[in-house]
Design a protein around this motif. Structure first.
Motif, PDB file in Angstrom:
ATOM      1  N   SER A  26      -3.320  13.406 -44.154  1.00 43.63           N
ATOM      2  CA  SER A  26      -3.819  14.757 -44.434  1.00 43.63           C
ATOM      3  C   SER A  26      -5.075  14.754 -45.291  1.00 43.63           C
ATOM      4  CB  SER A  26      -2.727  15.602 -45.105  1.00 43.63           C
ATOM      5  OG  SER A  26      -2.368  15.029 -46.348  1.00 43.63           O
ATOM      6  N   GLY A  27      -5.343  13.641 -45.970  1.00 49.87           N
ATOM      7  CA  GLY A  27      -6.559  13.546 -46.775  1.00 49.87           C
ATOM      8  C   GLY A  27      -7.803  13.362 -45.947  1.00 49.87           C
ATOM      9  N   GLY A  28      -7.619  12.970 -44.678  1.00 51.44           N
ATOM     10  CA  GLY A  28      -8.760  12.729 -43.805  1.00 51.44           C
ATOM     11  C   GLY A  28      -9.518  11.491 -44.226  1.00 51.44           C
ATOM     12  N   GLN A  29     -10.809  11.514 -44.024  1.00 52.39           N
ATOM     13  CA  GLN A  29     -11.660  10.387 -44.391  1.00 52.39           C
ATOM     14  C   GLN A  29     -11.584  10.166 -45.898  1.00 52.39           C
ATOM     15  OE1 GLN A  29     -15.967  10.975 -43.978  1.00 52.39           O
ATOM     16  NE2 GLN A  29     -16.011   9.086 -42.772  1.00 52.39           N
ATOM     17  N   THR A  30     -11.522   8.906 -46.311  1.00 57.43           N
ATOM     18  CA  THR A  30     -11.491   8.600 -47.738  1.00 57.43           C
ATOM     19  C   THR A  30     -12.528   7.536 -48.068  1.00 57.43           C
ATOM     20  OG1 THR A  30      -9.822   6.850 -47.583  1.00 57.43           O
ATOM     21  CG2 THR A  30      -9.023   9.093 -47.933  1.00 57.43           C
ATOM     22  N   TYR A  31     -12.986   7.589 -49.303  1.00 57.17           N
ATOM     23  CA  TYR A  31     -13.853   6.538 -49.835  1.00 57.17           C
ATOM     24  C   TYR A  31     -13.347   6.194 -51.220  1.00 57.17           C
ATOM     25  CZ  TYR A  31     -17.697   3.763 -51.464  1.00 57.17           C
ATOM     26  OH  TYR A  31     -18.434   2.722 -51.961  1.00 57.17           O
ATOM     27  N   ALA A  32     -13.033   4.927 -51.426  1.00 54.87           N
ATOM     28  CA  ALA A  32     -12.534   4.455 -52.718  1.00 54.87           C
ATOM     29  C   ALA A  32     -11.331   5.298 -53.163  1.00 54.87           C
ATOM     30  CB  ALA A  32     -13.645   4.476 -53.766  1.00 54.87           C
ATOM     31  N   GLY A  33     -10.525   5.725 -52.210  1.00 50.81           N
ATOM     32  CA  GLY A  33      -9.340   6.511 -52.503  1.00 50.81           C
ATOM     33  C   GLY A  33      -9.591   7.998 -52.686  1.00 50.81           C
ATOM     34  N   ILE A  34     -10.819   8.441 -52.583  1.00 46.92           N
ATOM     35  CA  ILE A  34     -11.154   9.864 -52.735  1.00 46.92           C
ATOM     36  C   ILE A  34     -11.073  10.509 -51.355  1.00 46.92           C
ATOM     37  CG2 ILE A  34     -12.890  11.543 -53.445  1.00 46.92           C
ATOM     38  CD1 ILE A  34     -14.069   9.284 -55.257  1.00 46.92           C
ATOM     39  N   ALA A  35     -10.190  11.472 -51.211  1.00 47.98           N
ATOM     40  CA  ALA A  35      -9.966  12.126 -49.921  1.00 47.98           C
ATOM     41  C   ALA A  35     -10.984  13.240 -49.701  1.00 47.98           C
ATOM     42  CB  ALA A  35      -8.554  12.691 -49.849  1.00 47.98           C
ATOM     43  N   ARG A  36     -11.682  13.147 -48.602  1.00 47.97           N
ATOM     44  CA  ARG A  36     -12.715  14.134 -48.286  1.00 47.97           C
ATOM     45  C   ARG A  36     -12.133  15.538 -48.128  1.00 47.97           C
ATOM     46  NH1 ARG A  36     -17.768  12.967 -44.392  1.00 47.97           N
ATOM     47  NH2 ARG A  36     -18.997  14.765 -45.003  1.00 47.97           N
ATOM     48  N   ASN A  37     -10.949  15.658 -47.535  1.00 50.66           N
ATOM     49  CA  ASN A  37     -10.340  16.984 -47.351  1.00 50.66           C
ATOM     50  C   ASN A  37      -9.981  17.631 -48.687  1.00 50.66           C
ATOM     51  OD1 ASN A  37     -10.618  16.708 -44.611  1.00 50.66           O
ATOM     52  ND2 ASN A  37      -8.464  16.280 -44.227  1.00 50.66           N
ATOM     53  N   ALA A  38      -9.647  16.821 -49.685  1.00 50.09           N
ATOM     54  CA  ALA A  38      -9.308  17.357 -51.006  1.00 50.09           C
ATOM     55  C   ALA A  38     -10.546  17.652 -51.843  1.00 50.09           C
ATOM     56  CB  ALA A  38      -8.403  16.373 -51.748  1.00 50.09           C
ATOM     57  N   TRP A  39     -11.617  16.917 -51.596  1.00 51.11           N
ATOM     58  CA  TRP A  39     -12.844  17.028 -52.388  1.00 51.11           C
ATOM     59  C   TRP A  39     -14.055  17.169 -51.448  1.00 51.11           C
ATOM     60  CZ3 TRP A  39     -11.678  17.367 -57.449  1.00 51.11           C
ATOM     61  CH2 TRP A  39     -10.468  16.829 -57.875  1.00 51.11           C
ATOM     62  N   PRO A  40     -14.111  18.195 -50.623  1.00 47.24           N
ATOM     63  CA  PRO A  40     -15.158  18.287 -49.598  1.00 47.24           C
ATOM     64  C   PRO A  40     -16.568  18.502 -50.131  1.00 47.24           C
ATOM     65  CG  PRO A  40     -13.910  20.324 -49.675  1.00 47.24           C
ATOM     66  CD  PRO A  40     -13.204  19.346 -50.575  1.00 47.24           C
TER      67      PRO A  40
END
Length: 177
Positions: A26-40
């Motif tokens: 559900s977080g979608g794409q992530t970078y270094a554990g940061i979910a793009r859907n949560a932090w668009p």
């Protein structure tokens, strides 16, 4: 444990500075554990092509500052006993700060359900620090496992993540020891 050490350990658990997407997450794409859907709206996503290469100093600094501000500082973990702070921090990164604090409150304030609001205040900090670290960690990690089991029961498609979540709990226990 201080933030720098906790950050390093959690970055290992998150797989490091990697851009990826897992089907069904559900977080979608992530970078270094940061979910793009949560932090668009993070400026990080404007540089997606840079994220596929080895991280430069700017990206490393951004990620570290992000984790410090959004998790460590937000949950006031400099005020919590070292071993307990790491367990709370890692759960906050994995499942959100409110869930991490609410779980800490359930463990440290079991007879005061009205206090289980997911917000950190002096009462929460004091209750966590009054517990023996080993007792807090054992109860906290068990509660974390129960949380993941409940997610899997509610959304069976998450079963594929359960083993990873449980392995992460085991790793947290090893780090806290």
């Amino acid at each position: 444990m201080n933030f720098e050490k906790a950050f390093e350990r959690t970055m290992q658990l998150e797989g490091g500075y990697v851009l990826h997407e897992v089907a069904g997450d559900s977080g979608g794409q992530t970078y270094a554990g940061i979910a793009r859907n949560a932090w668009p709206d993070l400026p990080l996503w404007q540089q997606t092509e840079r994220l596929t290469k080895a991280p430069d100093e700017d990206i490393v600094a951004f990620v570290q500052t992000f984790y410090r501000q959004q998790f460590w500082t937000k949950m006031r973990l400099d005020e919590v006993e070292a071993e307990c702070a790491f367990c709370i921090y890692d759960f906050g990164v994995n499942s959100g700060t409110r869930q991490a604090i609410r779980t800490a409150q359930r463990v440290a304030l079991p007879d005061q359900p009205t206090e289980h609001d997911g917000l950190v205040g002096p009462k929460t900090i004091a209750a966590i620090n009054q517990m023996a670290p080993a007792a807090f960690i054992a109860k906290y990690l068990l509660s974390r496992a129960q949380f993941f089991a409940a997610i899997t029961v509610k959304r069976p498609g998450n079963l594929k993540f359960l083993n990873g979540w449980l392995n992460r709990i085991q790793t947290c226990m090893n780090y806290a020891a």
